[in-house]
Design a protein around this motif. Structure first.
Motif, PDB file in Angstrom:
ATOM      1  N   LYS A   1       0.861  -1.183   0.000  1.00 11.86           N
ATOM      2  CA  LYS A   1       0.000   0.000   0.000  1.00 11.86           C
ATOM      3  C   LYS A   1       0.901   1.237   0.000  1.00 11.86           C
ATOM      4  N   ASP A   2       0.513   2.244  -0.770  1.00  9.22           N
ATOM      5  CA  ASP A   2       1.406   3.389  -0.935  1.00  9.22           C
ATOM      6  C   ASP A   2       0.914   4.668  -0.269  1.00  9.22           C
ATOM      7  N   ASP A   3       0.013   4.558   0.698  1.00  5.92           N
ATOM      8  CA  ASP A   3      -0.508   5.742   1.368  1.00  5.92           C
ATOM      9  C   ASP A   3       0.605   6.632   1.921  1.00  5.92           C
TER      10      ASP A   3
ATOM     11  N   VAL B   1       2.557   8.451  -0.911  1.00 11.26           N
ATOM     12  CA  VAL B   1       1.767   9.538  -1.487  1.00 11.26           C
ATOM     13  C   VAL B   1       1.731  10.715  -0.521  1.00 11.26           C
ATOM     14  N   ALA B   2       1.557  10.414   0.755  1.00 12.76           N
ATOM     15  CA  ALA B   2       1.523  11.482   1.756  1.00 12.76           C
ATOM     16  C   ALA B   2       2.847  12.238   1.791  1.00 12.76           C
TER      17      ALA B   2
END
Length: 485
Positions: A107-109, A112-113
């Motif tokens: 997951k790349d949350d 990205v943040a």
């Protein structure tokens, strides 16, 4: 500089102007964005998969998470008074769970943040060039965004694994590096095809986790781009660990019969396994990014100058794997810093002295001092040129070899420590052209060698860089002593 938003004719299409547009949000693309944003340039980053790229999810991070327990156990087994505590098998479930953690569960949350925290604008979707300074992004929701760059478009799309042209290979569902680093269970039997870094690291990891591993190498040995002794020592260790390493062997056909992989070789062998990994090369991810719209051949590596600007272009840059200079994350990030500085300088109208090899805008280390660590047991680490490469380049050189058994710190680190070091000395300039270390924990030595090679430190001056006693770094003193004779 501010972004200008405008709506295109199609109601599903929007257009935005930025100073810089980056295609690819792996570590290299992220570093470009970081540098251009730090210079005050508005920057958009486009990614079709996961922000963080190959390194974060299918290469550096998950592979090293798989390898670290194997190497730590091997080191512990060489320490008197400790080896009896680590005789059992690795806990595969815990190792795989930690691998998942290091890969952020794919997951790349967080990535990205981070991009948003530096002020970059993230666009998820497939980006393609559509003429000079123009990128069209097809978003997952069906929308289309047209991004226009005032100063630069940067290609940072990385590379992909190449599979051989074998009939029916798709039906076999072979592993590439992605499947090898993200597999959810340990295969009982694994065939590894290839002798490079991915092949030997994955053979090391999965053998330590309990797989029966067979390594098939078309050439004469492992790690062909390093000094010959590196591949020899790694092959010896893999064999001692229970892997079957076969050189001079090519796969002629592969099938999957009732769930079992059957591989036939040109030596007449029939091998059966649960999975087969092909680690046989990489190709650029430039086949579907619109290169044809700017007069370039799709699917090719992009040639660049030392500021990472694509040959013949005033606005297109290529960093990381896409330019084929060095398919290494750390080297791509170095290139990204150079490219970011060059883009910012040109945007500000600051002259770039292309004749200055040590300037802020020149990727000097791409030519002189590319370091690499192979995280096997033993580790293999190198920087600069091998002896053969230096001789082919026309340098008058001498190789100096020393066994690590001559270093007190090595014996303290591990009982029966085995390894070798080589430095390649330019006899005309009395500087180092290359250094190679093989042995446990030598990855932590390679930066000192990188400084010596990149900085062209004279051999006489290296005598005054005194290694601490008793550490493995005393190998430097032994190498210098051997050179002086």
């Amino acid at each position: 500089m501010t972004d200008t938003e405008h709506t295109e004719n199609d109601e599903n299409t929007t257009g935005t102007m930025y100073d810089v547009v980056v295609l690819g949000a792996g570590p290299v693309g992220e570093n470009v964005a970081d540098r251009t944003r730090a210079a005050g340039l508005s920057t958009a980053v486009v990614e079709s998969e996961l922000a963080g790229g190959e390194c974060s999810y299918w290469a550096c991070m998950p592979s090293k998470a798989l390898l670290r327990p194997a190497i730590a156990r091997a080191d512990a087994r060489r320490v008197p008074g400790l080896r009896h505590l680590v005789e059992g098998p690795l806990n595969a479930a815990e190792v795989l769970a930690h691998r998942d953690y290091e890969a952020a569960d794919w997951k790349d949350d967080g990535q990205v943040a981070w991009l948003e925290s530096i002020g970059a604008v993230f666009h998820r979707g497939h980006g393609r060039l559509a003429g000079p300074r123009r990128v069209v992004v097809d978003a997952p929701d069906g929308g289309r965004h047209v991004l226009t760059a005032r100063h630069a478009v940067v290609v940072s799309t990385g590379s992909r694994a190449v599979l051989p042209d074998l009939p029916g290979l798709d039906e076999v569902r072979p592993w590439t590096s992605r499947e090898a680093t993200s597999a959810k269970q340990v295969p009982g039997r694994l065939i590894v095809v290839g002798g490079g870094v991915v092949a030997v690291e994955m053979a090391t990891a999965w053998r330590a986790l309990g797989s029966e591993v067979t390594v098939l190498v078309r050439g004469k040995g492992l790690l062909p781009r390093m000094e010959p002794f590196a591949g020899e020592l790694v092959a010896e260790a893999l064999t001692e660990a229970g892997a079957d390493v076969r050189t001079g062997t090519s796969v002629t056909s592969v099938t999957r019969e009732n769930g079992t992989v059957v591989a036939l070789t040109d030596t007449g062998d029939r091998l059966e396994a649960d999975e087969i990994l092909f680690a046989t090369g990489r190709a650029p991810r430039t086949d579907d990014i619109g290169l044809d719209t700017v007069g370039l051949e799709p699917g090719t590596w992009l040639p660049v100058d030392d500021s990472l600007r694509v040959t013949g272009s005033e606005w297109l840059y290529a960093v990381g794997d896409a330019n084929h200079r060095a398919l290494l994350t750390h080297q791509g990030k170095y290139q990204a810093r150079i490219a970011g500085a060059a883009i910012a300088a040109r945007a500000a109208g600051v002259p770039i002295l292309e004749s200055d090899p040590w300037g802020a805008h020149a990727a000097t280390a791409d030519h002189r001092a590319v370091p690499q660590v192979v995280f096997t047991d033993p580790e293999a680490a190198s920087v600069g040129l091998s002896l053969a490469e230096a001789e082919r380049a026309g340098h008058r050189v001498r190789a100096v070899d020393v066994e690590f058994s001559s270093v007190a710190g090595a014996g303290l680190y591990a009982d029966g420590y085995r390894g070798r070091a080589r430095m390649v000395v330019d006899l005309d300039r009395e500087i180092l052209r290359g250094v190679t270390f093989v042995g446990p924990a030598v990855g932590e030595l390679i930066h000192s060698a990188t400084i010596a090679v990149a900085g062209e430190v004279p051999v006489d001056r290296l005598w005054h860089a005194v290694p601490s006693y008793p550490t493995i770094s005393e190998i430097w003193l032994r190498l210098l002593e051997a050179y002086r004779g």
